[in-house]
Scaffold this motif. Structure first.
Motif, PDB file in Angstrom:
ATOM      1  N   SER A 103      97.228  91.721  37.715  1.00 53.79           N
ATOM      2  CA  SER A 103      96.629  92.244  36.487  1.00 53.79           C
ATOM      3  C   SER A 103      95.442  93.142  36.753  1.00 53.79           C
ATOM      4  CB  SER A 103      96.207  91.100  35.573  1.00 53.79           C
ATOM      5  OG  SER A 103      95.105  90.427  36.139  1.00 53.79           O
ATOM      6  N   GLN A 104      94.863  93.047  37.964  1.00 55.06           N
ATOM      7  CA  GLN A 104      93.748  93.938  38.291  1.00 55.06           C
ATOM      8  C   GLN A 104      94.202  95.387  38.265  1.00 55.06           C
ATOM      9  OE1 GLN A 104      90.683  92.904  38.732  1.00 55.06           O
ATOM     10  NE2 GLN A 104      91.014  90.732  38.946  1.00 55.06           N
ATOM     11  N   LEU A 105      95.526  95.570  38.448  1.00 55.63           N
ATOM     12  CA  LEU A 105      96.046  96.926  38.555  1.00 55.63           C
ATOM     13  C   LEU A 105      96.623  97.454  37.248  1.00 55.63           C
ATOM     14  CD1 LEU A 105      98.036  96.167  41.819  1.00 55.63           C
ATOM     15  CD2 LEU A 105      95.790  97.243  41.691  1.00 55.63           C
ATOM     16  N   THR A 107      84.320 104.936  43.577  1.00 57.38           N
ATOM     17  CA  THR A 107      84.203 106.054  42.649  1.00 57.38           C
ATOM     18  C   THR A 107      85.211 105.895  41.527  1.00 57.38           C
ATOM     19  OG1 THR A 107      83.715 107.434  44.523  1.00 57.38           O
ATOM     20  CG2 THR A 107      84.262 108.553  42.488  1.00 57.38           C
ATOM     21  N   LEU A 108      84.694 105.970  40.317  1.00 53.97           N
ATOM     22  CA  LEU A 108      85.574 105.753  39.183  1.00 53.97           C
ATOM     23  C   LEU A 108      86.196 107.043  38.673  1.00 53.97           C
ATOM     24  CD1 LEU A 108      83.515 103.136  37.253  1.00 53.97           C
ATOM     25  CD2 LEU A 108      85.745 102.800  38.236  1.00 53.97           C
ATOM     26  N   ALA A 111      89.084  90.489  45.729  1.00 60.36           N
ATOM     27  CA  ALA A 111      88.794  91.642  46.585  1.00 60.36           C
ATOM     28  C   ALA A 111      89.097  92.941  45.849  1.00 60.36           C
ATOM     29  CB  ALA A 111      89.594  91.559  47.875  1.00 60.36           C
ATOM     30  N   PHE A 112      90.236  92.977  45.126  1.00 55.89           N
ATOM     31  CA  PHE A 112      90.568  94.147  44.304  1.00 55.89           C
ATOM     32  C   PHE A 112      89.451  94.404  43.309  1.00 55.89           C
ATOM     33  CE2 PHE A 112      94.351  95.146  46.067  1.00 55.89           C
ATOM     34  CZ  PHE A 112      95.529  94.560  45.622  1.00 55.89           C
ATOM     35  N   ALA A 113      89.010  93.307  42.663  1.00 57.57           N
ATOM     36  CA  ALA A 113      87.990  93.430  41.626  1.00 57.57           C
ATOM     37  C   ALA A 113      86.703  93.996  42.209  1.00 57.57           C
ATOM     38  CB  ALA A 113      87.722  92.074  40.987  1.00 57.57           C
ATOM     39  N   LYS A 114      86.352  93.497  43.365  1.00 53.43           N
ATOM     40  CA  LYS A 114      85.128  93.965  44.003  1.00 53.43           C
ATOM     41  C   LYS A 114      85.245  95.438  44.366  1.00 53.43           C
ATOM     42  CE  LYS A 114      81.654  92.486  47.271  1.00 53.43           C
ATOM     43  NZ  LYS A 114      81.467  92.139  48.659  1.00 53.43           N
ATOM     44  N   LEU A 115      86.416  95.805  44.849  1.00 58.03           N
ATOM     45  CA  LEU A 115      86.661  97.192  45.212  1.00 58.03           C
ATOM     46  C   LEU A 115      86.540  98.095  43.997  1.00 58.03           C
ATOM     47  CD1 LEU A 115      87.521  98.180  48.032  1.00 58.03           C
ATOM     48  CD2 LEU A 115      89.802  98.511  47.129  1.00 58.03           C
TER      49      LEU A 115
END
Lengths: 374, 376, 310
Positions: free
Chosen positions: A276-278, A372-373, A363-367
């Motif tokens: 779901s992070q993606l 850069t957004l 880890a995904f969330a932290k990344l």
């Protein structure tokens, strides 16, 4: 707790679509688990369900005897000698096996590798070989040989079968719980993806990460939301299992199946959390759901028994928690005593998968938090 | 018109994640299926299995059991145990059954399951008894025969039945599940077209509003968008077919043309279905997606994706249901083509699919009629 | 110092978005970041908020180095973003509650803050509405409420009045002034110079990632040669006359478009009388006269040769 509270507010705002999906997943699981009968295909008491079509090309005494013999065990249907009709009968499964009865030769049409094929063929050969033996013994004419053959074949070994009806129902229960792979994954992934579209919306997400809430805390609260939903889905399926299996639901196997499936909620929700992070848009939910849910269900043994899956598939599947969940279910069904020692390893592996998925998700969330957004 | 088409097409394929998953999903699933089905049925029910013997092991039956082979593989692995021990093992499912030789040389089979192994055991023992009876009958009626080598010529392992196949192909019915995956791939188009609608409708997006106030005829826009969505999904399906043919080495024979036609018709239906639902649920994108998922999953299940038996249950109880299930119609078209080697036999299914297409597209057009909204 | 940015460099590939950008902000200030689209205002803010990685430089907020995990600093910051950042599934109240809840965990206190925020931006009667049902102006107000509900001491406003009607815009500016009076330090970006002039104590003008001028509005206007701009509504004028005007004392340049004659003067007394006398002498009739002080647009124009609003 605002994150958790808001999570459930969004779930309720999407309740229609979540409910529809839940309902369909449950419906498919229950229907599938209770409609398949392959587990009992070698059970003698089910042989009457095997439909055998026959084409009488030669009505000799030998052949009438053959048909009489088969009629005692199977359901026989005479069909005309027409390729198309034979094809149709097999295609639409109005018969499982077709035998062409010639004067001295016999041809069969069947669905290859089917248990019905093996069983019927055995009976055919048994009759024919026995008849031939009596024939070569020169005991009498066709009529006498046929009579002796039929009488001979009535002789069967005395069998004491300790298998109870209970056992069969417990096997079905195992299949039902195997479907948790499909229903849990399907329900959880779709539901939480719908929710996460809201949380992952670009601008909302930016506003969230500039806030002072710790990113790990926020994501773990989101995971808690997923977990609760997973447990809710598990509860619904489990209530269905109690309602459907009635007496068997009091067995030790049922209890262990419930425990195993409850543990399975953890890696499922953790996997959903990771994925779901993606997910930022509604449009890809369908495709993601198909790949993960269907893919994992197939290779893990939820639809097709693990015993029938080949080596490569099993190897790939063992990298998914679903494989270990189904393996444990199959072991539980075979349980005959209170020795649960071989159940621990798959449970630990499922838990390990859950932890790994959460770690990757974090880890995904932290990344996402630090990259850069724009 | 061509310019507009170019931009619509570009706009649709710019949804990279959607394109990626739409392409990836069928390829992954087909690969899994392929792995599963190329290995299925290889389970050998003729592997050696354990049987316990209780009682006099010098019995001729036991000696025969010890020697019997199938395809050069020993059928039974015998263990000589006490009744108590053997019942324990039976309970633990470590043996398939117990053959108990009673004092008068009669024997019984004790089992606690109804699988293939138990059936083999039962049949073996019954056959043995039947042979004994045969010999008795010969002894009664023609005893001189027993002094000749007649006994040695006896064979019960002859296969008198030759297996034939009407269409010279493996009629593995699990292939139905395989075809449902291809059918489901066609249905990915629903997501693409539903996504496209949001940029056309004024009450869904600002771009839609902009289009609505332009003099460009709405119907033209829809047709162009439809063609663009269709083109995308057909490319995806063709990629899948190429993958299946060249990488997985699945043969299509001379069926390629019909297969493409079936895929095309299937894609038409699914694109129209996406439009229909998207326009039905208007602003609720989440609901549209959830409904597409729910419907396609149910249809796939009923078409036999998870096992063909449900298909046959419907066939025998509610045969008309098939005509309400587009995934089943696509699947059955493939299966009919494969089984009967005849495209003509697929035509009723394709006809039903085209009717469905007309129904969905008509519904979609009707929803489009109202160019003014209560609120945008 | 609330904010100290030193030597900040941010590149997007070959494009330099921020070119050795330096900034200091005192407590209680309202600092304006002015510049055309693409000058680096939003980039600068996003770097300061640790939303963006940057290539060089240091950023300190409240004396500490700013980084994504500096949660104690983030607690005191509020952000009102350029794009409306609200959740469509939640009502107005719930949206503010959620975003405030990311900072304030005390339920009672938060409820009070949410009510105050709604009152502050005057959307209390829409508390149960979802964002889809709000007009553009109301959405902007909701956007603001979400950013300031937790009473931060440093607030970033990134073009908050884009696409907002004049009345709402005034309300927003008044509200920001009030926040400042209550003690908040404000960073305000815009390309509307009137707003920045009206609101900000100190102004920084950016172009192509570089600071080209900074100071109070008077200091900035004093930087440029132009101190007065006089516009005439004239119907009949020829090139010869324009050339003569250019030769007058203190004239910087003359522009004639359609019916308007615009003359920019250096600082001097009697610029107006000089030009009126000249026109009378040449027997040129005119209708209306406007005399203006230079605007920030003029500052920008003189320094860069471009208009602020492109």
């Amino acid at each position: 707790m605002i994150v958790f509270k808001t999570y459930y507010k969004v779930i309720f705002r999407n309740k229609m679509q979540i409910f529809i999906n839940l309902f369909i997943c449950l419906f498919i699981s229950i229907f599938f688990a209770t409609s398949n009968n392959e587990a009992n295909s070698f059970d003698r008491s089910n042989f009457k369900n095997i439909n055998v079509g026959y084409v009488y090309k030669d009505k000799s005494i030998k052949n009438t005897g053959l048909v009489e013999y088969l009629e005692q065990t199977f359901t026989l249907k005479e069909i005309s000698d027409d390729d198309i009709k034979i094809n149709d009968a097999l295609f639409y499964r109005s018969v499982d096996y077709v035998i062409l009865i010639n004067a001295d030769s016999y041809e069969s049409y069947q669905v290859p590798n089917s248990s019905a094929g093996y069983i019927v063929k055995n009976y055919l050969n048994n009759y024919l070989n026995t008849y031939h033996s009596y024939e070569t013994a020169k005991i009498g004419g066709d009529s006498k040989i046929a009579t002796l053959t039929l009488k001979n074949l009535k002789t069967t070994t005395k069998v004491i079968n300790y298998q109870s009806d209970d056992n069969i129902k417990i096997k079905n229960m195992g299949k039902f719980f195997n479907m948790y792979v499909y229903s849990l994954l399907g329900c959880v992934i779709v539901a939480i993806s719908l929710v996460m579209v809201t949380f992952n919306n670009n601008h909302v997400f930016e506003r969230t990460i500039v806030s002072s809430m710790n990113v790990r805390k926020r994501n773990l609260l989101i995971y808690l939301g997923h977990a609760l939903f997973g447990i809710f889905t598990w509860l619904l399926m489990s209530i269905a299992s109690v309602v459907y299996f009635k007496e068997q639901s009091l067995s030790i196997q049922h209890l262990m199946l419930l425990i195993n499936s409850f543990i399975f909620v953890f890696p499922v929700t953790a996997l959903a959390f990771m994925i779901s992070q993606l997910i930022k848009r509604y449009t890809i939910i369908g495709a993601v759901n198909n790949v993960v849910t269907l893919g994992m269900s197939f290779i893990s043994g939820a639809f097709i028994p693990q015993a029938l899956l080949g080596g490569i598939v099993i190897k790939i599947a063992s990298f998914t928690p679903a494989y270990w969940f189904v393996l444990n279910n199959d072991r539980i069904i075979e349980l005959s005593s209170f020795d649960f020692s071989n159940l621990f390893q798959p449970i630990l592996i499922q838990i390990a998968f859950g932890i790994a998925f959460i770690a990757i998700g974090l880890a995904f969330a932290k990344l996402k938090n630090t990259t850069t957004l724009k | 018109m061509l310019t507009f088409f170019k931009y619509r097409f570009k706009s649709l394929i710019s949804e990279k994640s959607l394109m990626f998953w739409s392409l990836l999903f069928p390829i992954i699933l087909v690969s899994f299926f392929y792995l599963v089905f190329s290995n299925i049925g290889k389970e050998n029910i003729f592997d050696t299995f354990n049987v316990a013997i209780v009682g006099n092991k010098e019995n001729q039956l036991i000696k025969t059991m010890d020697e019997v082979k199938y395809d050069d593989i020993k059928t039974f692995e015998l263990q000589y145990l006490t009744k108590e021990d053997s019942l324990n093992l039976l309970n633990q499912k470590k043996i398939a059954g117990i053959v108990e030789i009673k004092n008068n040389d009669e024997y019984e089979l004790i089992i606690n399951d109804n699988g293939s192994k138990q059936l083999i055991l039962e049949e073996f023992l019954s056959n043995y008894q039947q042979k004994e009876l045969l010999i008795n009958d010969v002894l009664k009626n023609n005893p001189e025969l027993l002094t000749t080598n007649w006994l040695e010529t006896l064979t019960f392992s002859k296969d008198n039945v030759s297996n034939k196949s009407l269409s010279e192909k493996s009629n593995n019915e699990m292939i139905i599940s395989f075809y449902t995956v291809i059918a489901l791939s066609c249905f990915m188009s629903s997501f693409i077209s539903a996504n496209g609608i949001s940029t056309i409708q004024a009450n869904i997006s600002k771009q839609g509003a902009r289009l609505s106030v332009s003099p460009y005829h709405k119907r033209k826009i829809i047709i162009i968008d439809f063609i663009a969505s269709l083109l995308i999904i057909i490319s995806s399906v063709i990629t899948l077919l190429i993958y299946m043919n060249f990488i997985l080495k699945i043969e299509f024979g001379n069926h390629l043309g019909p297969i493409l036609i079936i895929c095309f018709v299937g894609s038409l239906v699914s694109t129209a279905f996406g439009y229909f639902l998207s326009l039905l649920f208007k602003k609720k994108e989440g609901l549209t997606i959830a409904m597409i998922i729910a419907m396609t999953m149910s249809w796939s299940f009923l078409a036999g994706m998870m096992g063909p038996s449900i298909k046959y249950i419907i066939e025998s109880n509610l045969p008309f249901m098939k005509y309400l299930n587009p995934v089943a119609l696509i699947t059955d078209s493939f299966y009919t083509l494969y089984y009967y080697d005849s495209f003509a036999m697929c035509l009723p299914y394709l006809g039903a699919l085209i009717v469905m297409f007309i129904v969905f597209i008509t519904g979609a057009i009707m929803f489009l009629r109202g160019d003014q909204y209560d609120s945008i | 110092m609330v904010i100290e940015v030193k030597d900040l460099v941010k590149r997007y590939g070959d494009l330099i978005a921020l070119n050795h950008f330096n900034l200091t902000v005192k407590e209680g200030e309202i600092l304006g970041l002015l510049g055309p689209n693409g000058s680096g205002k939003t980039t600068a803010i996003n770097c300061m908020l640790s939303l963006l990685k940057y290539n060089k430089g240091t950023i300190k907020i409240f004396g500490e180095n700013m980084k994504p995990t500096a949660y104690d600093i983030k607690e005191k910051i509020g952000v009102v973003m350029q794009d409306v950042a609200v959740m469509n599934d939640l009502t107005v109240y719930e949206n503010i509650d959620y975003f405030c809840g990311l900072y304030i965990s005390d339920k009672k206190l938060r409820h009070q803050y949410v009510i105050e925020a709604m009152n502050f931006v005057s959307i209390e009667e829409y508390a149960k509405f979802t964002p889809k049902k709000l007009s553009g102006g109301l959405l902007r107000r909701l956007n603001i409420a979400c950013g300031i509900a937790h009473k931060p001491s440093l607030i970033f406003f990134d073009e908050p009045t884009v696409a907002v009607d004049p009345q709402s815009r005034n309300n927003i500016l008044e509200g920001i002034k009030k926040l400042n009076e209550q003690g908040a330090t404000i960073i305000y970006t815009s390309h509307y110079m009137e707003e920045v002039e009206q609101l900000c104590d100190r102004i920084i003008i950016l172009d192509n990632g570089k600071i080209i001028a900074q100071g109070t509005k008077d200091e900035l206007k004093a930087m440029i040669a132009t101190s007065e701009k006089i516009t005439f509504e004239i119907f009949d004028i020829n090139k010869e006359i324009i050339d003569k005007i250019k030769l007058l004392d203190n004239v910087i340049d003359v522009n004639c478009n359609d019916i308007f004659l615009v003359i920019r003067f250096q600082k001097a007394e009697h610029n107006l009388t000089t030009i009126i006398d000249f026109l009378k002498q040449e027997q040129i009739d005119f209708e209306k006269i406007f005399s203006e002080q230079p605007t920030l647009n003029d500052v920008f124009l003189e320094i860069t040769g471009k208009e602020l609003r492109d």
